[in-house]
Scaffold this active site. Sequence first.
Site, PDB file in Angstrom:
ATOM      1  CG  ASN A 133      -2.147   0.846   1.060  1.00 34.04           C
ATOM      2  OD1 ASN A 133      -2.305   1.524   0.038  1.00 34.04           O
ATOM      3  ND2 ASN A 133      -3.026   0.830   2.050  1.00 34.04           N
ATOM      4  CG  HIS A 188     -11.779  -3.184  10.878  1.00 34.06           C
ATOM      5  ND1 HIS A 188     -10.761  -2.446  10.365  1.00 34.06           N
ATOM      6  CD2 HIS A 188     -11.231  -4.368  11.242  1.00 34.06           C
ATOM      7  CE1 HIS A 188      -9.639  -3.142  10.416  1.00 34.06           C
ATOM      8  NE2 HIS A 188      -9.900  -4.315  10.930  1.00 34.06           N
ATOM      9  NE  ARG A 222      -9.554  -2.059  13.886  1.00 33.93           N
ATOM     10  CZ  ARG A 222      -8.706  -1.436  13.046  1.00 33.93           C
ATOM     11  NH1 ARG A 222      -7.472  -1.870  12.915  1.00 33.93           N
ATOM     12  NH2 ARG A 222      -9.107  -0.421  12.322  1.00 33.93           N
ATOM     13  CE1 TYR A 255      -5.507   2.339  10.742  1.00 35.06           C
ATOM     14  CE2 TYR A 255      -6.289   1.746  12.935  1.00 35.06           C
ATOM     15  CZ  TYR A 255      -5.976   1.397  11.631  1.00 35.06           C
ATOM     16  OH  TYR A 255      -6.154   0.105  11.219  1.00 35.06           O
ATOM     17  CG  ASP A 313      -4.445  -1.129  15.128  1.00 36.89           C
ATOM     18  OD1 ASP A 313      -3.390  -0.846  15.702  1.00 36.89           O
ATOM     19  OD2 ASP A 313      -4.510  -1.449  13.921  1.00 36.89           O
ATOM     20  CG  HIS A 326      -2.316   2.439  13.044  1.00 37.63           C
ATOM     21  ND1 HIS A 326      -1.734   3.237  12.101  1.00 37.63           N
ATOM     22  CD2 HIS A 326      -2.740   1.342  12.399  1.00 37.63           C
ATOM     23  CE1 HIS A 326      -1.816   2.638  10.911  1.00 37.63           C
ATOM     24  NE2 HIS A 326      -2.418   1.480  11.068  1.00 37.63           N
ATOM     25  CD  GLU A 371      -3.774  -4.387  15.146  1.00 36.32           C
ATOM     26  OE1 GLU A 371      -4.924  -4.826  15.327  1.00 36.32           O
ATOM     27  OE2 GLU A 371      -3.364  -4.027  14.029  1.00 36.32           O
ATOM     28  CD  GLU A 388      -1.079  -3.394  11.000  1.00 36.38           C
ATOM     29  OE1 GLU A 388      -2.040  -4.023  11.444  1.00 36.38           O
ATOM     30  OE2 GLU A 388      -1.167  -2.230  10.602  1.00 36.38           O
ATOM     31  NE  ARG A 428      -2.413  -6.947  13.812  1.00 40.15           N
ATOM     32  CZ  ARG A 428      -3.424  -7.168  12.970  1.00 40.15           C
ATOM     33  NH1 ARG A 428      -4.150  -8.274  13.095  1.00 40.15           N
ATOM     34  NH2 ARG A 428      -3.706  -6.316  12.014  1.00 40.15           N
ATOM     35  CG  HIS A 451      -2.360  -6.637   8.269  1.00 40.93           C
ATOM     36  ND1 HIS A 451      -1.599  -6.061   7.280  1.00 40.93           N
ATOM     37  CD2 HIS A 451      -3.277  -5.708   8.625  1.00 40.93           C
ATOM     38  CE1 HIS A 451      -2.016  -4.832   7.055  1.00 40.93           C
ATOM     39  NE2 HIS A 451      -3.031  -4.593   7.855  1.00 40.93           N
ATOM     40  CG  ASP A 490      -3.540  -2.556   3.067  1.00 45.85           C
ATOM     41  OD1 ASP A 490      -4.436  -2.883   3.856  1.00 45.85           O
ATOM     42  OD2 ASP A 490      -2.378  -2.349   3.424  1.00 45.85           O
ATOM     43  CD  GLU A 519      -7.050  -6.303  10.310  1.00 57.22           C
ATOM     44  OE1 GLU A 519      -5.883  -6.625  10.055  1.00 57.22           O
ATOM     45  OE2 GLU A 519      -7.409  -5.131  10.531  1.00 57.22           O
ATOM     46  CD1 TRP A 569      -2.072   7.909   9.947  1.00 56.02           C
ATOM     47  CD2 TRP A 569      -1.533   5.975   8.975  1.00 56.02           C
ATOM     48  NE1 TRP A 569      -3.235   7.318   9.525  1.00 56.02           N
ATOM     49  CE2 TRP A 569      -2.934   6.124   8.935  1.00 56.02           C
ATOM     50  CE3 TRP A 569      -0.953   4.812   8.427  1.00 56.02           C
ATOM     51  CZ2 TRP A 569      -3.789   5.173   8.367  1.00 56.02           C
ATOM     52  CZ3 TRP A 569      -1.790   3.871   7.860  1.00 56.02           C
ATOM     53  CH2 TRP A 569      -3.178   4.041   7.827  1.00 56.02           C
TER      54      TRP A 569
HETATM   55  O1  EZ4 Z   1      -3.526   0.655   8.693  1.00 58.40           O
HETATM   56  O2  EZ4 Z   1      -3.347  -1.987   6.312  1.00 58.40           O
HETATM   57  O3  EZ4 Z   1      -4.984  -3.568  11.633  1.00 58.40           O
HETATM   58  N1  EZ4 Z   1      -5.039  -3.050  10.578  1.00 58.40           N
HETATM   59  C1  EZ4 Z   1      -4.348  -1.964  10.208  1.00 58.40           C
HETATM   60  C2  EZ4 Z   1      -4.543  -1.515   8.787  1.00 58.40           C
HETATM   61  C3  EZ4 Z   1      -3.392  -0.672   8.253  1.00 58.40           C
HETATM   62  C4  EZ4 Z   1      -3.438  -0.685   6.760  1.00 58.40           C
HETATM   63  C5  EZ4 Z   1      -2.307   0.153   6.145  1.00 58.40           C
HETATM   64  O4  EZ4 Z   1      -2.355   0.049   4.760  1.00 58.40           O
HETATM   65  O5  EZ4 Z   1      -3.646  -1.393  11.000  1.00 58.40           O
HETATM   66  O6  EZ4 Z   1      -5.765  -0.832   8.693  1.00 58.40           O
HETATM   67 CO    CO Z   2      -3.258  -2.667  12.673  1.00 62.29          CO
END
Ligand code: EZ4
Ligand code: CO
Length: 402
Positions: A37, A122, A147, A159, A210, A212, A236, A262, A283, A312, A316, A339, A402
């Site tokens: 991605n 999600h 989630r 996010y 998550d 992130h 996560e 991931e 993951r 994961h 993407d 997931e 991010w």
């Molecule tokens: O942000 O795959 O747990 N899932 C994630 C995803 C990632 C994307 C990034 O391209 O964290 O949503």
């Molecule tokens: Co994630």
Amino acid sequence: MKITDAKVFITSPGRNFITLKIYTDEGIYGLGDATLNGRELAVVSYLQEHVVPCLIGRDAFQVEDIWQYLYRGAYWRRGPVTMSAIAAVDMALWDIKGKALNTPVYNLLGGKSRSGVMVYGHANGETLEETVDEVGRYLDMGYVAVRAQSGIPGLKGVYGVGRGKLFYEPAEKGLPPEQTWSTEKYLNFAPKLFKKIRETHGDDFHLLHDCHHRLTPIEAARLGKESEPYHLFWLEDTVPAELQEGFRIIRQHTTTPLAVGEVFNTIYDMTTLFTEQLIDYIRMSVLRGGGLTHLLKVAAMASIYHIRTGFHGATDLSPITMAAALHFDLAINNFGIQEYMRHTPETDAVFPHAYTFEKGFMYPGDAPGLGVDYDEKLAEKYPYDRAYLPVNRKLDGTMFNW
Ligand code: EZ4
Ligand code: CO
């Protein structure tokens, strides 16, 4: 069975996907996912220029040897571009082997270890209330694991809160979108979200979240501790995981289960996390982690340390990775959860597939190989469209994760 050719396809039915198709002298072909991605064409070039020429004439059944050839043979090992390219080859070869032996890939990985694969969906909302409602919607759809990600008052574009509901996709056309972040606001908000979700929907389902990669270890420890009454299935990507030792601090403070990986590419990204039992779920996906061949080793090592998989499965990753993951999940003993972010109907049409969803579980289906095809004609209707994942800044403008 000899490999005669391999081609790389690019399509963008709502988002970009890269697909590798390997052809053999017996007319059987295999498909692999090579989507990275936001950096898609780097993998296309890596495959076309450097990998495909080395594949021609090789025995398609020598999956392990070809994996080692590509991994060791590059000299410059690891990294997301290299490992995504190797994964695409690996998936395609397992697909070919399954088709040649007329059996689904899960049978080649040890056979069924369970009846179905538990997945989590999600639930995303702009506000706490909206997210709580979304969790209910997923429970109504039959999910047993959800989630939850929510917008945070005072922050723009957090996010997990994206365009659309079932089909969240963070990558945008143009230059990378900019989002804002405040750890203080987040840490004050997240436990309230979990509390409200449990009060509204009860305890009889798995709740996941998550972070992130946005916390420091001690901040993650605080969140883990404050989340304990709501018994999350996992928390996560609390911290950026380049520093595996950082997890020691989190672990000393909380019993909330931890998941990470991931963005990992090889087993070497997680050896400390495994040997010191610093995490509960790994993951790394089939795509990012060099394919099924490498993940077999990861899962075997994880099993020794009471660690389970939770791959994961974002949008993407194409339906080919989804299928590969489901075969793997069905076969190994230390599977935890998978997931599942739904692809758009346009994507599903380009990648017709045998896997199905029913009442919170998924099934890879019994088609030989991975059970996914690629509609080349339809794919041509969706030309490549450059898109980037967002970048993230703190409220004072400091560049952040991010
Ligand atoms: O942000 O795959 O747990 N899932 C994630 C995803 C990632 C994307 C990034 O391209 O964290 O949503
Ligand atoms: Co994630």
